[in-house]
Design an enzyme around this catalytic site. Structure first.
Site, PDB file in Angstrom:
ATOM      1  N   LYS A 123      24.772 -19.984  32.889  1.00 25.07           N
ATOM      2  CA  LYS A 123      26.205 -20.244  32.709  1.00 25.07           C
ATOM      3  C   LYS A 123      26.972 -18.930  32.888  1.00 25.07           C
ATOM      4  CE  LYS A 123      28.357 -23.202  29.260  1.00 25.07           C
ATOM      5  NZ  LYS A 123      28.291 -23.544  27.839  1.00 25.07           N
TER       6      LYS A 123
HETATM    7  C1  E4P Z   1      30.648 -25.948  27.158  1.00 25.53           C
HETATM    8  O1  E4P Z   1      29.599 -25.854  27.750  1.00 25.53           O
HETATM    9  C2  E4P Z   1      30.942 -25.316  25.875  1.00 25.53           C
HETATM   10  O2  E4P Z   1      29.723 -24.974  25.260  1.00 25.53           O
HETATM   11  C3  E4P Z   1      31.656 -26.208  24.894  1.00 25.53           C
HETATM   12  O3  E4P Z   1      31.798 -27.523  25.353  1.00 25.53           O
HETATM   13  C4  E4P Z   1      32.843 -25.597  24.271  1.00 25.53           C
HETATM   14  O4  E4P Z   1      33.412 -26.502  23.359  1.00 25.53           O
HETATM   15  P1  E4P Z   1      34.428 -26.085  22.216  1.00 25.53           P
HETATM   16  O5  E4P Z   1      35.797 -26.015  22.808  1.00 25.53           O
HETATM   17  O6  E4P Z   1      34.312 -27.180  21.202  1.00 25.53           O
HETATM   18  O7  E4P Z   1      33.979 -24.748  21.689  1.00 25.53           O
END
Ligand code: E4P
Length: 222
Positions: A85
């Site tokens: 990522k």
């Molecule tokens: C995406 O891969 C992120 O890990 C995640 O969905 C972020 O979500 P949040 O806005 O609840 O932190």
């Protein structure tokens, strides 16, 4: 639509994988710092990869292209199902392109507009993650990003998967599915809520009560 669990909590991942409810996992530095405890984050990632058959996103923390590329290559060595990522910044896109060219799957994260998603797809990302909940938080129509990105990707036959992220409730999952998102990553509590409806519980109670009445009556008549 594929369901991914957005967590690094091993107990939750074990539960969801055993129940056959998930197709993969996504993590991020916040989730790792919340859930990994004192354990080496790489060991946590290896354990997660052994628990699920599908992709497991692991995020780099470098912010320069060379650093992200090197970190991504190391993460990819942890297990075959690791997806690296990278954040949707210029250096992240450079790193994404290099990683993809080397056969490493990339999830470009922190996308907040459809054109950002388009740029990620052009960089060779396997997944792009539009953050729905955080867009809602600032008063935007979060689903617009899914709607526009789906059309753009279809117009140009781009194979990058739309991974709806920052999911806060089951309605996000339903709306993203209706608009053609390829996958949704959600926290364990949202996954649990997908299964629930009060009428299901009430209906089951009634069926079981009526059945016991029938059994009691047939005993009396026997
Ligand atoms: C995406 O891969 C992120 O890990 C995640 O969905 C972020 O979500 P949040 O806005 O609840 O932190």
């Amino acid at each position: 639509m594929k369901f991914f669990l957005d967590t690094a909590d091993l107990a939750d991942i074990r539960w969801a994988a055993r129940a056959g409810l998930i197709d993969g996992v996504t993590t991020n530095p916040t989730l790792m710092s919340r859930d990994a405890g004192d354990v080496d984050p790489n060991d946590v990632l290896k354990e997660i990869c052994s628990l699920v058959d599908g992709p497991v996103s692991a995020e780099v923390v470098a912010v320069d292209a060379a650093g992200m590329y090197d970190e991504g290559r190391e993460l990819a060595k942890l297990a075959e199902n690791i997806v690296v990522k990278v954040p949707l910044i210029e250096d992240g896109l450079v790193a994404a392109r290099r990683l993809a060219a080397n056969g490493i799957k990339v999830n470009v994260t922190l996308a907040f507009s459809s054109v950002q998603c388009l740029v990620a797809a052009k960089a060779g990302a396997t997944y792009v993650s539009p953050f729905l909940g955080r867009l809602d938080d600032i008063g935007h129509d979060a689903m617009e990003i899914i709607r526009e990105t789906r059309i753009m990707f279809d117009n140009y036959s781009l194979e990058t998967k739309i991974l709806a992220a920052s999911i806060r409730h089951p309605r996000h999952v339903a709306d993203a599915a209706l608009l053609g998102a390829d996958a949704a990553t959600m926290p364990p509590d949202v996954l649990r809520k997908l299964l629930l409806h009060p009428l299901t519980d009430r209906g089951l109670d009634q069926f079981l009560n009526d059945w016991s009445k029938l059994v009691a009556k047939s005993k009396v008549n026997a």
